[in-house]
Design an enzyme around this catalytic site. Sequence first.
Site, mmCIF file in Angstrom:
data_model
loop_
_atom_site.group_PDB
_atom_site.id
_atom_site.type_symbol
_atom_site.label_atom_id
_atom_site.label_comp_id
_atom_site.label_asym_id
_atom_site.label_seq_id
_atom_site.Cartn_x
_atom_site.Cartn_y
_atom_site.Cartn_z
ATOM 1 N N SER A 1 0.541 -0.921 0.351
ATOM 2 C CA SER A 1 -0.167 -0.355 0.350
ATOM 3 C C SER A 1 0.983 0.940 -0.074
ATOM 4 O O SER A 1 2.080 0.618 0.188
ATOM 5 C CB SER A 1 -0.876 -0.292 0.972
ATOM 6 O OG SER A 1 -0.038 0.122 2.326
ATOM 7 N N LYS A 2 -0.131 2.490 -0.248
ATOM 8 C CA LYS A 2 0.582 3.940 -0.048
ATOM 9 C C LYS A 2 1.846 3.327 1.235
ATOM 10 O O LYS A 2 3.234 4.387 0.882
ATOM 11 C CB LYS A 2 -0.294 4.590 -0.270
ATOM 12 C CG LYS A 2 -0.941 5.015 -1.438
ATOM 13 C CD LYS A 2 -1.260 5.988 -1.543
ATOM 14 C CE LYS A 2 -1.943 6.645 -3.123
ATOM 15 N NZ LYS A 2 -4.094 6.217 -2.350
ATOM 16 N N ARG A 3 1.977 3.268 1.983
ATOM 17 C CA ARG A 3 2.501 3.592 3.372
ATOM 18 C C ARG A 3 4.069 3.247 3.128
ATOM 19 O O ARG A 3 4.621 3.568 3.802
ATOM 20 C CB ARG A 3 2.372 2.347 4.382
ATOM 21 C CG ARG A 3 1.150 3.651 5.115
ATOM 22 C CD ARG A 3 1.188 2.494 6.299
ATOM 23 N NE ARG A 3 -0.185 0.663 6.140
ATOM 24 C CZ ARG A 3 0.550 0.127 6.443
ATOM 25 N NH1 ARG A 3 1.631 -0.073 7.275
ATOM 26 N NH2 ARG A 3 -0.180 -1.210 5.878
ATOM 27 N N HIS A 4 4.016 1.764 1.757
ATOM 28 C CA HIS A 4 5.161 1.467 2.088
ATOM 29 C C HIS A 4 6.488 2.367 0.644
ATOM 30 O O HIS A 4 7.155 1.891 0.662
ATOM 31 C CB HIS A 4 5.207 -0.056 0.792
ATOM 32 C CG HIS A 4 4.140 -0.751 2.113
ATOM 33 N ND1 HIS A 4 3.086 -1.228 2.007
ATOM 34 C CD2 HIS A 4 4.578 -1.697 3.582
ATOM 35 C CE1 HIS A 4 2.789 -2.322 3.260
ATOM 36 N NE2 HIS A 4 3.365 -1.460 4.190
#
Length: 496
Positions: free
Chosen positions: A257-260
């Site tokens: 996800s965008k977090r990564h």
Amino acid sequence: MNADRPVRVRFAPSPTGYLHVGGARTALYNFLFARKHHGKFILRIEDTDRSRYVPDSVDDIMASLRWLGITWDEGPDVGGPYGPYVQSQRVELYRQYTHQLVEQGHAYYCFCSEERLQSLREMQRRLKLRTGYDRKCRNLSPEEVQKNLDQQVPYVIRLKVPLEGSTTFHDLLRGDITYPNSELEDIILLKSDGFPTYHLANVVDDHLMEISHVLRADEWIPSTPYHQLLYQAFGWDPPIFAHLPVILSPDGKGKLSKRHGATAVREFREQGYLPEALVNFLALLGWSPGSDREIVSLEEMIELFDLKKVGKRGAVFDYQKLLWMNGEYIRSLTDEELYQRALPYMEAAGLIQNDADREKFRAVVPLIKERIKTLAEAPDHAEFFYREPETYDEKGLRKHLKDPGVFHRLRLVVERLQALDDFTVASVEQAIRGLAEALGVGAGKLIHPTRLAVTGRTRGPGLFELMAVLGKETCIRRIQKFIQRFEGTEVHSTTP
Ligand code: GLU
């Protein structure tokens, strides 16, 4: 099953945002499969969920696919015999097919209001029951239905899922998958706004477009029993299904996800990844060409691609590996290709403004080629060719300024450079090495401080090479400026 049908596969994105690398991987596998089997690859836009529609995402999806080199034979812009390829332009068709199911007893009108469904859900939650529609309208008499229709009560149309038994479909990678019908819901096929749901439109289109294989992400597995029931209800042969492994975060613990990090194809483009590197990387997310080889061209992928070699286990998205791969691809470009591709990044960084800047960049490219892993790194590595250093590497300063002879040696370097008529890699090298010999010091005693003075850095391309590109005047000016600025200072920071 229709193993002998001509291969027709599709990528069917919903335009709810920018093209995600997961979507790009799905598109790529469909594309490779189609090319490998001399079939057709179709792009279909599934835009029937108006509430999630993001206007510029269709353009982004198409631009991103093209940038990756994934081209389609039929689609919204190129047309084809099965069009239109945008679902919002096919609404009437879905309506007809849904009504056909109602007439044949496979679907029914549901007049339940949003409020009723809401309180039903709340009640189910309170009692810790499975949430889902309670089939209240499933057995309305034809008269009751007609009455509601006459009164223009808003309605949806739902699938009449068999109450008993189970539904099985075959997945090419996982074998048979069975769902007890008791776990399935009477899902909505046609919404009250007249638009179909994903399930209905997807099945109708896959059938009408004669799709032979459905290759899609494994998150769609729970939808597939509904699709299977729809194929049965219509009396159509289902396509062959293969659900692709999920793409996991770098630590392998969850979905990417965008977090990564970056997840949209356009972000990788902006960050200076080469499309051929990203395609190579995406191809290996769940598939292996069968050896330890990691660098595989698109042509080779087409040749080697085999659905049977696609794994079931989630594939970890390793940003470091992608970066490494991109560096490999950058080094495999010719200097001219790298020049062309890096130019936009240099211009965007404001380093290149005119023809002379551009010409200089041609000379710079071979010097930075070994050192950059993305195109976006080019401006940083090339900056000192265009701008005089304002700041100097702190560690370098600390090291060289405590050496009492450094300024004297730099003055001698300037002298030697001044004496050169011909300012080439060879002549600069000779001048500096000759001086080191004359002084009886190692060449590093001259090379390192000169590099710091000329570039502001302690690392970079070969010193003689970069000096030859910068030219005699610039090099001398920078060394003199350095001497002026730092001689006699005790340096703790770059701003004395
Ligand atoms: N529109 C669906 C999506 O956004 C397509 C899924 C499928 O390929 O059936 O992924």
